[in-house]
Design a protein around this motif. Structure first.
Motif, PDB file in Angstrom:
ATOM      1  N   GLU A  49      -6.384  53.579  61.915  1.00  6.82           N
ATOM      2  CA  GLU A  49      -5.396  53.083  60.957  1.00  6.82           C
ATOM      3  C   GLU A  49      -5.995  52.955  59.561  1.00  6.82           C
ATOM      4  O   GLU A  49      -5.317  53.182  58.556  1.00  6.82           O
ATOM      5  CB  GLU A  49      -4.809  51.755  61.434  1.00  6.82           C
ATOM      6  CG  GLU A  49      -4.018  51.855  62.732  1.00  6.82           C
ATOM      7  CD  GLU A  49      -2.952  52.929  62.715  1.00  6.82           C
ATOM      8  OE1 GLU A  49      -2.199  53.027  61.713  1.00  6.82           O
ATOM      9  OE2 GLU A  49      -2.860  53.699  63.697  1.00  6.82           O
ATOM     10  N   TYR A  78      -4.670  54.978  56.197  1.00 12.27           N
ATOM     11  CA  TYR A  78      -4.301  54.290  54.962  1.00 12.27           C
ATOM     12  C   TYR A  78      -5.122  54.798  53.774  1.00 12.27           C
ATOM     13  O   TYR A  78      -4.569  55.076  52.701  1.00 12.27           O
ATOM     14  CB  TYR A  78      -4.482  52.782  55.118  1.00 12.27           C
ATOM     15  CG  TYR A  78      -4.013  52.028  53.900  1.00 12.27           C
ATOM     16  CD1 TYR A  78      -2.671  51.713  53.735  1.00 12.27           C
ATOM     17  CD2 TYR A  78      -4.914  51.682  52.889  1.00 12.27           C
ATOM     18  CE1 TYR A  78      -2.220  51.074  52.581  1.00 12.27           C
ATOM     19  CE2 TYR A  78      -4.476  51.043  51.739  1.00 12.27           C
ATOM     20  CZ  TYR A  78      -3.134  50.738  51.587  1.00 12.27           C
ATOM     21  OH  TYR A  78      -2.696  50.118  50.450  1.00 12.27           O
ATOM     22  N   GLN A  89       1.339  55.865  59.865  1.00 13.84           N
ATOM     23  CA  GLN A  89       0.760  54.553  60.129  1.00 13.84           C
ATOM     24  C   GLN A  89       1.486  53.894  61.304  1.00 13.84           C
ATOM     25  O   GLN A  89       2.725  53.902  61.358  1.00 13.84           O
ATOM     26  CB  GLN A  89       0.902  53.673  58.879  1.00 13.84           C
ATOM     27  CG  GLN A  89      -0.200  52.655  58.700  1.00 13.84           C
ATOM     28  CD  GLN A  89      -1.405  53.249  57.985  1.00 13.84           C
ATOM     29  OE1 GLN A  89      -1.316  53.702  56.857  1.00 13.84           O
ATOM     30  NE2 GLN A  89      -2.563  53.198  58.644  1.00 13.84           N
TER      31      GLN A  89
END
Length: 338
Positions: free
Chosen positions: A203, A207, A215
C-alpha cells in the motif's frame, strides 16, 4: 547505469516503471517503531529506493528479538545497540542511494510533529494502540496517510488510512484505550510479521508512486496458522469521530505526556521526567550501587534488589524486572531522584 541495474526488476513492473522509480527517490517516509514490523518495512522500502527513510524507536536489541526482527544479529545484542542505530548501520550497507535516518527516542506528543516534518507517509511498526492513536491523530491533522499494521500469535491485520479519503483508524475500530494480547504475552511467529509488513509495504508503494486507483479500501485480517483471511470494507467516516469528522484530535490534546508507562508483558516500566541524562556522569554515580554496563547509547545497571535500570540520554529510564509502577517509581526515586 548503476541505479537502473539496482532497480531494474522493479522498473520492469509496469505499474511502477521508470516514472514510479523516480517518484520513490523523491519521497520521504517515517516508520514508528523498529521492532519486528519496522525492520521488515524499512528493509523493503530502503531496497525499493525510497529516497529518505526515517525511523524512531526507544528500545535496544535483545536476544529475544532475533527470532523475528530481521535487521539485527548477535553482535547487536552483545553491544546493547539501540534498535534505531543497529538498523541504520545495516540499511546503509544495503542501499547507499537512500538517506537512512535512525532516531533513538520514544515517540510522544512532544516530538511527533518534528518526527513527521517533511514526510509523505507514516508507517506503523508499533505494538500498542496508545501510540497508534497518537500517529493517527497527527497524520489526520497534517493530511498525511498512515499505514497501519498489527501482528500477534499467528494473526495479522493491515490497512492504509488516507485523510479525506478513508475513515481514520480511531473512527474505524473505535477510539478506546485498546489493550489485550501482545507478542510479549502470547507470542508471535515470524512469518506473520513478514506478511503484515508486506501488505503495508504494497500500500505504501502504491501511494508513493501515485497508483491511487488500486489502493485497497479495507482492513485485511488473517490467521496464518488456521489459513483464514477476510476483509472489512471501509465505511464512511462517523459523524461524531473526534479525529476525521470533528477535527478535535484527542491524542494531541494536553500539555504534558504521561511520564510513567508500564510496557505490557515485558516486566518493564518506563519513566521519563523530561530532562536529558549525561551518560558519563550517571555511569560514575551508579557504579557505586551496582554493576554498570555503558555504551555510547545507554547505561545498564544491575541492582542488588534484582531489577535493572537502563538509562538513555534523551531522559528515559527503564526499570526492568517489574510491572508494578509504585515499585518502579520507588527504585527510580532511590537511585535517580524524582
Amino acid at each position: 547505469m548503476g541505479k537502473i541495474d539496482r532497480y531494474s526488476r522493479q522498473i520492469l513492473f509496469q505499474p511502477i516503471g521508470e516514472e514510479g522509480q523516480q517518484l520513490l527517490a523523491s519521497k520521504r517516509v517515517l516508520i514508528v517503531g523498529m521492532g519486528a514490523l519496522g525492520t521488515v518495512l524499512a528493509n523493503h522500502l530502503v531496497r525499493a529506493g525510497v529516497g529518505h527513510v526515517r525511523f524512531a524507536d526507544r528500545d535496544y536489541v535483545e536476544k529475544s528479538n532475533l527470532q523475528r526482527q530481521m535487521l539485527f544479529d548477535e553482535d547487536d545484542v552483545s553491544e546493547a545497540l539501540p534498535k534505531a542505530i543497529a538498523a541504520q548501520k545495516r540499511l546503509q550497507k544495503i542501499n547507499s542511494d537512500v538517506t537512512v535516518e535512525g532516531i533513538v527516542t520514544d515517540v510522544t506528543l512532544q516530538n511527533i510533529a518534528e518526527l513527521m516534518e517533511g514526510v509523505d507517509l507514516v508507517l506503523d511498526g508499533t505494538d500498542n494502540f496508545q501510540t497508534r492513536f497518537l500517529i493517527n491523530d497527527a497524520c489526520y491533522k497534517n493530511g498525511i496517510p498512515f499505514v497501519y499494521g498489527g501482528a500477534v500469535s499467528s494473526r495479522g491485520m493491515s490497512a492504509i488510512f488516507i485523510p479525506g479519503v478513508t475513515p481514520c483508524l480511531r473512527c474505524f475500530i473505535g477510539g478506546g484505550n485498546t489493550t489485550g494480547q501482545t507478542c510479549d504475552t502470547i507470542g508471535v511467529i515470524s512469518p506473520v510479521i513478514d506478511i503484515v509488513a508486506s501488505f503495508q509495504t504494497i500500500e505504501a508503494l502504491k501511494y508513493l508512486t501515485n497508483n491511487h486507483d488500486v489502493q485497497r479500501k479495507s482492513l485485511i485480517t488473517f490467521d496464518l496458522w488456521k489459513h483464514h483471511i477476510y476483509e472489512m470494507k471501509f465505511t464512511k467516516s462517523k459523524e461524531n469521530c473526534p479525529t476525521c469528522s470533528l477535527h478535535e484530535y484527542p491524542a494531541l490534546q494536553g500539555d504534558v505526556e504521561q511520564s510513567v508507562t508500564s510496557l505490557c508483558g515485558r516486566e518493564t516500566v518506563q519513566i521519563n521526567m523530561g530532562q536529558k541524562l549525561n551518560l558519563d556522569d550517571w555511569a560514575d554515580r551508579l557504579s557505586k550501587i551496582g554493576e554498570v554496563t555503558k555504551t555510547p547509547f545507554l547505561i545498564r545497571v544491575q541492582l542488588s534488589e534484582g531489577e535493572r535500570l537502563v538509562l538513555f540520554p534523551d531522559g528515559r529510564t527503564l526499570i526492568q524486572g517489574t510491572e508494578d509502577i509504585s515499585r518502579a517509581k520507588s527504585l527510580y526515586a532511590r537511585y535517580i531522584g524524582l
